[in-house]
Write an enzyme that holds these catalytic residues in place. Structure first.
Site, short mmCIF file in Angstrom:
data_model
loop_
_atom_site.label_atom_id
_atom_site.label_comp_id
_atom_site.label_asym_id
_atom_site.label_seq_id
_atom_site.Cartn_x
_atom_site.Cartn_y
_atom_site.Cartn_z
CE1 TYR A 51 -3.12 -2.95 0.29
CE2 TYR A 51 -3.44 -2.47 2.61
CZ TYR A 51 -3.72 -3.24 1.51
OH TYR A 51 -4.61 -4.28 1.61
CB ALA A 200 -20.80 -4.49 -2.27
CE LYS A 201 -14.89 -2.53 -6.46
NZ LYS A 201 -14.61 -2.65 -7.92
N GLY A 202 -19.56 0.44 -1.47
CA GLY A 202 -20.58 1.43 -1.12
C GLY A 202 -21.97 1.10 -1.62
CG LEU A 204 -24.21 -4.15 0.05
CD1 LEU A 204 -23.51 -5.39 0.58
CD2 LEU A 204 -25.68 -4.45 -0.26
#
Length: 300
Positions: A51, A200-202, A204
């Protein structure tokens, strides 16, 4: 914040862990988020040497150096930065793992890593060499336990059969239920799931519909299917984010939800959603609304 035992180890982790990849690159801003996590009893912090070319480990190390005894620190290895500094290559060799762990320890400002994870894996890897490397690091006291971050069933199965791993990090959510096929394997080997991508990448979250309208597809969901599913989930009597978090936490194999946050506000939203009770009936309805797909590649 409740805690769970991680696999067959004596390590306990908070049910929400902070995924540090999303942290700001400014130390002061990152400190605020990490301090907020600590104040809300989050004890598990997950980073990787890849990262931001190692800078993320430095930021995490600086922020947590005075709380080291109170937290569980995890990082990953296997992706080797090219000499040019641009891109990386896969290197699961003992020579690289042994070298990389010392660099991570230095950046994290610690004498040991609680959970050291192989950051990927292929069937071409010398798995015996990888496992020997991890076991050697345990004997030296440089790491307490180890695991693997992978979504490849073939790689996971082989790694679990041959090692003393305590964790598997996989993308898992209401919209990506592929790992469920392998939960019996994790239970059999007494290994915990570290869930990433739980929201889920926003999709949800309360912003889910806006994101769905801008998304052509998500895994096997077409745009129309995605919008329909989110509409149905949002129509349940409980906030969609709470349903998403508790759906993953209800699984026996789950150890911790690795939630990323680029601000304290984002983290607060996840914590508030976590604290919202969700009935078993709602969780059952959510499972009926969504697909239980399986991995089509990397089969056993």
């Amino acid at each position: 914040m409740r805690k769970r035992q991680l696999g067959k180890s004596n390590i306990t982790v908070s049910e929400i862990g902070l995924g540090c990849m999303s942290l700001p690159t400014n130390q002061q801003d990152a400190n605020k988020i990490i301090q907020f996590a600590l104040e809300n009893c989050i004890t598990y912090f997950d980073t990787a040497d890849l990262y931001d070319n190692g800078e993320n480990e430095k930021i995490v190390g600086n922020a947590l150096k005075n709380n080291r005894k109170d937290i569980i620190l995890a990082t990953k290895v296997g992706n080797r930065l090219n000499d040019s500094g641009e891109g990386w290559s896969w290197d699961p060799s003992k020579k690289w793992i042994t070298s990389a762990v010392h660099k991570s320890l230095q950046r994290l400002q610690t004498d040991y890593i609680d959970i050291y994870q192989l950051h990927g894996g292929t069937m071409e890897d010398d798995v015996d060499e990888v496992i020997d490397s991890m076991d050697s690091l345990k004997k030296e006291g440089l790491i307490r336990e180890y695991g693997i971050s992978s979504i490849r069933p073939t790689v996971i199965d082989r790694f679990l059969k041959k090692s003393n791993a305590v964790s598997i990090m996989m993308q898992y959510s209401l919209l990506d239920r592929r790992p469920e096929e392998w939960f019996s394997l994790l239970e059999k080997n007494d290994v915990s799931l570290l869930s990433r991508g739980t929201l889920a990448k926003g999709l949800l979250t309360f912003e889910g519909m806006n994101r769905a309208n801008k998304t052509s597809e998500y895994l096997s969901y077409s745009n129309a299917e995605l919008i329909s599913v989110i509409e149905q989930l949002q129509a349940l009597d409980t906030p969609i984010t709470s349903v998403a978090l508790q759906y993953v936490l209800q699984q026996k194999v789950t150890g911790s939800l690795i939630i990323g946050a680029s601000s304290t506000e984002q983290l607060l939203q996840s914590i508030e959603a976590y604290n919202q009770p969700v009935s078993k009936d709602i969780l059952l309805k959510a499972s009926e609304i969504t697909k239980q797909d399986v991995y089509k590649e990397h089969r056993l």
